[in-house]
Scaffold this active site. Structure first.
Site, short mmCIF file in Angstrom:
data_model
loop_
_atom_site.label_atom_id
_atom_site.label_comp_id
_atom_site.label_asym_id
_atom_site.label_seq_id
_atom_site.Cartn_x
_atom_site.Cartn_y
_atom_site.Cartn_z
N ASP A 10 44.35 -41.83 -35.79
CA ASP A 10 45.54 -40.97 -35.78
C ASP A 10 45.88 -40.64 -37.24
OD1 ASP A 10 46.34 -43.64 -36.27
OD2 ASP A 10 48.37 -43.25 -35.57
N ASP A 15 44.07 -44.39 -41.95
CA ASP A 15 42.95 -43.91 -41.13
C ASP A 15 41.98 -43.16 -42.03
OD1 ASP A 15 44.28 -43.88 -38.04
OD2 ASP A 15 45.68 -43.61 -39.68
N VAL A 129 41.83 -47.24 -34.26
CA VAL A 129 42.82 -47.65 -35.27
C VAL A 129 44.10 -46.82 -35.14
CG1 VAL A 129 41.09 -48.59 -36.87
CG2 VAL A 129 41.74 -46.18 -37.05
N HIS A 248 45.90 -50.83 -43.45
CA HIS A 248 45.52 -51.52 -42.20
C HIS A 248 44.14 -51.13 -41.66
CE1 HIS A 248 49.87 -52.34 -41.99
NE2 HIS A 248 50.05 -51.04 -42.16
N ASP A 249 43.98 -49.82 -41.42
CA ASP A 249 42.81 -49.38 -40.65
C ASP A 249 41.49 -49.64 -41.39
OD1 ASP A 249 44.74 -48.56 -38.92
OD2 ASP A 249 44.58 -46.42 -39.41
#
Ligand code: RIB
Ligand code: CA
Length: 326
Positions: A10, A15, A129, A248-249
């Protein structure tokens, strides 16, 4: 062995870093990118993914648009914890990269995931993710996905603290019914990378300088995107530091090539789909002596130094450049 990967995104600043990592690391073959509603509406997650791939010269990787809303809920997008495009928005509606010249593939995300998994049984690693809407929809039309896909690596969930709400992490909160379907589907190996791990793999301003210093398209883009994340996290006071942020991803894509970048333990995890205040919570059964059968390998730790080293090594590559294994 090179891992064949479908990245479900997303996009989204983190990402974008994950896409570049999967496209550039010699240990991963990015088969395709599938997009979903999440950080920004589907039209933007698709456009942003195309921007990223074009920017690093990987415009031949197909981008397949998926679900534009959650499986069940009609009230999304719901109010976010920050105002879109404000100084607390770590993504921005449009990523700060040139508009894409490539276009999305006409085949939709769900169809692409199912067709590819069936064409390459036992070979495709699915890495969602973003909200899990596409993966749940693919499971609904093709329950055999569970046997076809040997590993799923999910960025999502939280044990100690949420981010979208006190109880819930954004990806799980944004489509809890889909997340519940995916976690309970019975995949042979499902690795869950929650906030507990990603907040241990911060990227700092000093790391950003090193990324920018690579002088490659990926290094420069990663530096710009992570810099924005650091400013947004600082504005929100979300990490207790003003010079570092989680990405994060990208921790999920780093795990694909160096599994030791996270430390995991097997846990039975369910998703809260009902409670007003707790919807989207990943309920992890950490009781000693529990008889609940684990359905996830949950990451509770991460090696920040290794993560940053991997980002630096991978983004030194240019697409098409013959390089040694980083
Ligand atoms: O909670 C972190 C997740 O939510 C990441 O996937 C990020 O891209 C946001 O969507
Ligand atoms: Ca994401």
């Amino acid at each position: 062995m090179v891992k064949k990967v479908i990245l479900d995104v997303d996009t989204g600043s983190d990402d974008a870093v994950a896409i570049m990592f999967a496209a550039l690391h010699p240990g991963t073959e990015l088969l395709g990118v599938t997009t979903v509603n999440g950080n920004v509406p589907l039209v933007n997650t698709t456009d942003n993914s195309l921007r990223v791939l074009d920017h690093i010269g990987a415009g031949e990787v197909g981008v397949h648009a998926g679900l534009s809303r959650p499986l069940v809920r009609h009230d999304f997008p719901a109010p976010k914890r920050f105002v879109r495009d404000s100084d607390r928005d770590m993504h921005g509606t449009e990523l700060p990269l040139p508009a894409p010249t490539s276009r999305a593939h006409p085949l939709g995300a769900v169809e692409y995931i199912v067709q590819t998994a069936r064409a390459l049984p036992g070979e495709v690693t699915l890495v969602p993710v973003g909200p899990l809407s596409n993966i749940a929809a693919a499971l609904a039309v093709a329950p055999d996905l569970v046997e076809l896909v040997p590993e799923v690596v999910v960025m999502g969930g939280a044990h100690q603290f949420g981010n979208e709400t006190p109880a819930a992490e954004f990806n799980i909160w944004a489509d809890p019914e889909a997340a519940d379907m995916v976690l309970s589907a019975g995949f042979a190996k499902l690795t869950l990378v929650p906030l507990d791990a990603t907040h241990q793999a911060l990227v700092s301003l000093a790391d950003v300088e090193r990324l920018a210093g690579l002088g490659t398209p990926a290094g420069e883009a990663a530096a710009k995107l992570v810099q924005r994340r650091i400013s947004a996290y600082a504005a929100a006071g979300a990490t207790g530091r003003d010079d570092a942020a989680p990405v994060h991803d990208a921790l999920c894509t780093a795990y694909l090539v160096r599994p030791e970048v996270i430390s995991t333990r097997p846990v039975h995890v369910t998703v809260e789909t009902r409670g007003d205040r707790t919807v989207g919570r990943t309920v992890m059964d950490l009781r000693s002596g529990t008889t609940a059968v684990p359905n996830c390998d949950v990451a509770f730790g991460a090696d920040a130094a290794l993560f940053n080293q991997l980002l630096l090594e991978t983004f030194a590559h240019r697409r098409g450049q013959a390089g040694s294994e980083p």
